[in-house]
Design a protein around this motif. Structure first.
Motif, PDB file in Angstrom:
ATOM      1  N   HIS A 103      29.299  38.265  34.644  1.00 41.25           N
ATOM      2  CA  HIS A 103      30.195  37.649  33.673  1.00 41.25           C
ATOM      3  C   HIS A 103      30.701  38.702  32.697  1.00 41.25           C
ATOM      4  O   HIS A 103      29.971  39.602  32.314  1.00 41.25           O
ATOM      5  N   GLY A 104      31.956  38.560  32.299  1.00 44.69           N
ATOM      6  CA  GLY A 104      32.505  39.430  31.265  1.00 44.69           C
ATOM      7  C   GLY A 104      32.935  40.789  31.769  1.00 44.69           C
ATOM      8  O   GLY A 104      33.011  41.039  32.972  1.00 44.69           O
ATOM      9  N   GLY A 110      37.274  43.520  37.651  1.00 48.16           N
ATOM     10  CA  GLY A 110      37.769  44.279  38.799  1.00 48.16           C
ATOM     11  C   GLY A 110      37.019  45.574  39.068  1.00 48.16           C
ATOM     12  O   GLY A 110      37.171  46.160  40.136  1.00 48.16           O
ATOM     13  N   ARG A 111      36.211  46.025  38.122  1.00 50.80           N
ATOM     14  CA  ARG A 111      35.511  47.302  38.315  1.00 50.80           C
ATOM     15  C   ARG A 111      34.492  47.222  39.447  1.00 50.80           C
ATOM     16  O   ARG A 111      34.456  48.100  40.312  1.00 50.80           O
ATOM     17  N   VAL A 112      33.645  46.208  39.425  1.00 52.97           N
ATOM     18  CA  VAL A 112      32.639  46.056  40.487  1.00 52.97           C
ATOM     19  C   VAL A 112      33.326  45.770  41.815  1.00 52.97           C
ATOM     20  O   VAL A 112      32.932  46.309  42.858  1.00 52.97           O
ATOM     21  N   GLN A 113      34.377  44.965  41.782  1.00 58.52           N
ATOM     22  CA  GLN A 113      35.123  44.663  43.002  1.00 58.52           C
ATOM     23  C   GLN A 113      35.697  45.947  43.604  1.00 58.52           C
ATOM     24  O   GLN A 113      35.719  46.111  44.826  1.00 58.52           O
ATOM     25  N   GLY A 114      36.146  46.870  42.756  1.00 61.99           N
ATOM     26  CA  GLY A 114      36.660  48.149  43.233  1.00 61.99           C
ATOM     27  C   GLY A 114      35.588  48.970  43.923  1.00 61.99           C
ATOM     28  O   GLY A 114      35.831  49.582  44.969  1.00 61.99           O
ATOM     29  N   VAL A 115      34.392  48.994  43.351  1.00 58.57           N
ATOM     30  CA  VAL A 115      33.273  49.713  43.975  1.00 58.57           C
ATOM     31  C   VAL A 115      32.962  49.100  45.338  1.00 58.57           C
ATOM     32  O   VAL A 115      32.775  49.814  46.331  1.00 58.57           O
ATOM     33  N   SER A 131      41.251  40.030  39.473  1.00 57.60           N
ATOM     34  CA  SER A 131      40.186  40.038  38.469  1.00 57.60           C
ATOM     35  C   SER A 131      40.642  40.734  37.194  1.00 57.60           C
ATOM     36  O   SER A 131      40.401  40.243  36.088  1.00 57.60           O
ATOM     37  N   ALA A 132      41.298  41.870  37.347  1.00 63.09           N
ATOM     38  CA  ALA A 132      41.772  42.615  36.174  1.00 63.09           C
ATOM     39  C   ALA A 132      42.813  41.820  35.395  1.00 63.09           C
ATOM     40  O   ALA A 132      42.757  41.741  34.163  1.00 63.09           O
ATOM     41  N   VAL A 133      43.755  41.225  36.090  1.00 61.58           N
ATOM     42  CA  VAL A 133      44.796  40.433  35.419  1.00 61.58           C
ATOM     43  C   VAL A 133      44.174  39.232  34.719  1.00 61.58           C
ATOM     44  O   VAL A 133      44.523  38.919  33.577  1.00 61.58           O
ATOM     45  N   ALA A 134      43.249  38.562  35.372  1.00 63.10           N
ATOM     46  CA  ALA A 134      42.632  37.373  34.782  1.00 63.10           C
ATOM     47  C   ALA A 134      41.825  37.707  33.527  1.00 63.10           C
ATOM     48  O   ALA A 134      41.759  36.895  32.605  1.00 63.10           O
ATOM     49  N   MET A 135      41.227  38.886  33.456  1.00 61.70           N
ATOM     50  CA  MET A 135      40.446  39.274  32.272  1.00 61.70           C
ATOM     51  C   MET A 135      41.333  39.647  31.094  1.00 61.70           C
ATOM     52  O   MET A 135      40.909  39.586  29.950  1.00 61.70           O
ATOM     53  N   ASP A 136      42.565  40.055  31.361  1.00 59.51           N
ATOM     54  CA  ASP A 136      43.502  40.412  30.296  1.00 59.51           C
ATOM     55  C   ASP A 136      44.308  39.163  29.957  1.00 59.51           C
ATOM     56  O   ASP A 136      45.263  38.812  30.647  1.00 59.51           O
ATOM     57  N   LYS A 137      43.920  38.472  28.911  1.00 64.66           N
ATOM     58  CA  LYS A 137      44.498  37.156  28.598  1.00 64.66           C
ATOM     59  C   LYS A 137      45.996  37.220  28.330  1.00 64.66           C
ATOM     60  O   LYS A 137      46.740  36.320  28.719  1.00 64.66           O
ATOM     61  N   ILE A 138      46.470  38.267  27.686  1.00 64.60           N
ATOM     62  CA  ILE A 138      47.908  38.381  27.418  1.00 64.60           C
ATOM     63  C   ILE A 138      48.674  38.545  28.729  1.00 64.60           C
ATOM     64  O   ILE A 138      49.689  37.878  28.962  1.00 64.60           O
ATOM     65  N   THR A 139      48.186  39.413  29.602  1.00 60.71           N
ATOM     66  CA  THR A 139      48.833  39.595  30.904  1.00 60.71           C
ATOM     67  C   THR A 139      48.793  38.303  31.703  1.00 60.71           C
ATOM     68  O   THR A 139      49.782  37.922  32.332  1.00 60.71           O
TER      69      THR A 139
END
Length: 150
Positions: A103-104, A110-115, A131-139
């Motif tokens: 979580h978080g 997206g970092r773990v997914q990239g690994v 994952s990266a887009v979803a974590m960035d609320k503005i994006t």
């Protein structure tokens, strides 16, 4: 034969203990769906060994903060490795799937997914970009607006 699923939990985020509690619940109730290989990522981002991971998960519901559960004894650095090095040291050929129950930041971003992508391991959940887009609320709000989603 049940699939062998690497259950990654913990992580370097404020949601560390929530992830451990979630993983403990999966292990307690999911024994008939998979052969689980639980590994805890500690608060510094290091992958703990099997013995230490199981000890941390056993205490997940006890109210003992995970940072107070001792790390397995042995030579320096024997129980921890960076996530990438820790995964590479495992027998990845025996793993059918990875369940990143993180979580978080440093888990859902997206970092773990990239690994996992770099290692060629299939996993549950969204890929790096989503994952990266979803974590960035503005994006994410911009994506919703651009696609006429409320």
């Amino acid at each position: 034969m049940l699939p062998r699923v690497l259950l990654l939990c913990g992580g370097a985020s404020g949601e560390h203990d929530v992830s451990l509690a979630s993983a403990a619940s999966v292990l307690a109730h999911g024994e008939d769906v998979a052969t689980w290989i639980p590994r805890v990522i500690d608060r510094t981002g290091r992958l703990l060994d099997a013995v230490t991971s199981l000890a941390r998960l056993a205490h997940a519901h006890s109210g003992v903060p995970s940072s107070e559960v001792p790390v397995a004894s042995g030579p320096a650095n024997s129980s921890t490795a960076t996530l990438l090095h820790g995964l590479v040291a495992m027998n990845l050929a025996s793993i059918d799937l990875v369940f990143p129950l993180l979580h978080g930041p440093n888990g859902e971003d997206g970092r773990v997914q990239g690994v996992l992508d770099l290692l060629g391991l299939p996993y549950v959940g969204s890929g790096v970009h989503a994952s990266a887009v979803a974590m960035d609320k503005i994006t994410m709000k911009r994506v919703f607006h651009a696609t006429d989603l409320p």
